[in-house]
Scaffold this active site. Structure first.
Site, short mmCIF file in Angstrom:
data_model
loop_
_atom_site.label_atom_id
_atom_site.label_comp_id
_atom_site.label_asym_id
_atom_site.label_seq_id
_atom_site.Cartn_x
_atom_site.Cartn_y
_atom_site.Cartn_z
N ARG A 23 0.82 -1.22 0.00
CA ARG A 23 0.00 0.00 0.00
C ARG A 23 0.84 1.26 0.00
NH1 ARG A 23 -5.61 -1.05 1.65
NH2 ARG A 23 -6.02 -2.90 0.43
N ARG A 27 -3.46 6.45 1.13
CA ARG A 27 -4.01 7.65 1.76
C ARG A 27 -3.08 8.36 2.73
NH1 ARG A 27 -9.46 4.85 3.59
NH2 ARG A 27 -8.01 3.11 3.42
N ARG A 36 -6.40 11.30 -6.01
CA ARG A 36 -7.68 10.60 -5.89
C ARG A 36 -8.85 11.59 -5.98
NH1 ARG A 36 -10.22 7.11 -0.99
NH2 ARG A 36 -10.68 9.21 -0.31
N ASP A 73 -6.82 -2.85 -7.71
CA ASP A 73 -7.35 -3.51 -6.51
C ASP A 73 -7.72 -4.95 -6.84
OD1 ASP A 73 -8.26 -2.69 -3.63
OD2 ASP A 73 -9.76 -4.09 -4.37
N TYR A 150 -14.83 -12.11 -0.62
CA TYR A 150 -15.53 -10.86 -0.92
C TYR A 150 -16.73 -11.10 -1.85
CZ TYR A 150 -11.67 -8.32 1.24
OH TYR A 150 -10.76 -7.84 2.14
#
Ligand code: 1CP
Length: 342
Positions: A23, A27, A36, A73, A150
């Site tokens: 990652r 963020r 973003r 992703d 998921y």
């Protein structure tokens, strides 16, 4: 072969381990948040090749990592197979759920995935052109079990309960879903390699909740199938496998799957991983991500401990899991400085 990551993956023990960070585009970086915002939302960023390449390059420019990981992703593949996917702000991903054989059969054939995933391959092509010559480009996908958790639950879950429930109630339907994801993942990763990815990584973030025969059937076997198919199509392609929180399951994982390198999380100590995992080949890991929040002498000591534990064999320095949004970029710089300057 001069790229340090490729040398470590080929089994070379280097005086200073090469480094990248899970990652690393994310963020915690103000420049990521700005890009973003420019893209609008997370999925628009993933499918905007220019901007996805830009956020991939940001941590390379800022920190000089030895590898860049494609910005995308693991949930784009389910979307390409026909699942609905959206991100709830502040909460995370949501997908339409699959719990029946009809739901599995309604998925698109694997040849259809490239229609959706074309922009991802274009991101890879841009990166292959624009990355510094010493930086290795890593492509990735989720491992079938993690992706299935998921697709079945429709969201992230703490204990993967819905996926375990389907596996217990209807193993044939569950296995059919795993097979579809496995075959699509081979084509997805192969297309990333055709576009310029030099290494691929399989993220099995929820491997730790599989035990016994389930670990063999749904963590080891799909990874082995994906890796052997990829290596048949792309001889010499290095593959990193990350069966997160596999514990004792890390032992022998590289041999059982054909992976060139096993990424270890920070639920095991680096000394344990050196003794039991690195003994059979290159490892990647495993500094706890919380040090990127707290920093200080503890970060320096913990970084040195990881380096020290793995210095007897091939090692790629990384965190044990992804860096968190509350991390301080200065601590990333301190980690790299500690590693490279001793
Ligand atoms: O708001 C944002 O900007 C979204 C945060 C984010 C980011 C930066 C998500 C949503 N995905 C990503 C990028 C991403 N995801 C990368 C890019 C490359 C890099 O590492 O820099 C990679 C490799 C992933 C892989 C990924 N996505 C995994 C496997 C690794 C892991 O962290 O365990 C998983 C489980 C996902 C699903 C996902 N995507 C995003 C979130 C918040 C989640 C987890 C959801 C959950 O379980 O609740």
């Amino acid at each position: 072969m001069t790229k340090l990551i490729l040398r470590a993956l080929a089994g070379e023990t280097l005086p200073t381990p090469p480094i990248w960070m899970m990652r690393q585009a994310g963020r915690y970086l103000p420049e990521y948040r700005a890009t973003r915002a420019q893209a609008g939302d997370f999925l628009s960023l993933c499918y905007n090749s220019e901007l996805a390449a830009e956020v991939t390059l940001q941590p390379i420019r800022r920190f000089g990592f030895d590898a860049a990981i494609l910005f995308a992703d693991i949930l784009l593949l389910p979307q390409a197979l026909g699942a609905d996917l959206w991100f709830e702000t502040g909460e995370g991903p949501r997908l339409s759920t699959i719990t029946t054989i009809e739901g599995v059969r309604a998925l698109k054939p694997k040849d259809a995935i490239h229609e959706t995933l074309g922009p991802i391959y274009e991101t890879v092509r841009i990166l292959a052109r624009e990355l510094p010559p010493e930086t290795t480009l890593i492509g990735f996908a989720g491992a079938p079990w993690t992706v299935a958790t998921y697709m079945i639950a429709g969201r992230g879950t703490k204990d993967q309960g819905p996926a375990h429930a389907l596996k217990a109630a209807d193993r044939a339907t569950f296995a059919a879903l795993i097979d579809i994801i496995t075959e699509a993942t081979i084509d997805y990763l192969s297309a990333q390699v055709d576009a310029g990815a030099e290494v691929v990584k399989l993220f099995d973030s929820w491997a730790g909740s599989l035990t016994g025969q389930d670990f063999t059937d749904f963590a080891i076997k799909p990874a082995a199938r994906i890796i052997s198919a990829l290596k048949a199509r792309h001889p010499g392609l290095p593959v990193i496998a990350f069966p997160r929180e596999a514990g004792a399951g890390y032992i022998g994982f590289a041999k059982a799957t054909g992976a060139d390198c096993v990424a270890v999380d920070n639920s095991v100590s680096p000394e344990w991983a050196a003794e039991h995992v690195q003994i059979s080949g290159p490892v990647q890991g495993n500094l706890a991500p919380h040090h990127m929040v707290s920093g200080g002498q503890e970060l320096i000591d913990a970084t040195r401990r990881v380096v020290d534990a793995f210095k007897g064999g091939p090692h790629i320095f990384n965190l044990g899991h992804g860096i968190t949004p509350d991390a301080n970029p200065d601590n990333v710089a301190l980690m790299i400085d500690t590693l490279r300057r001793g």
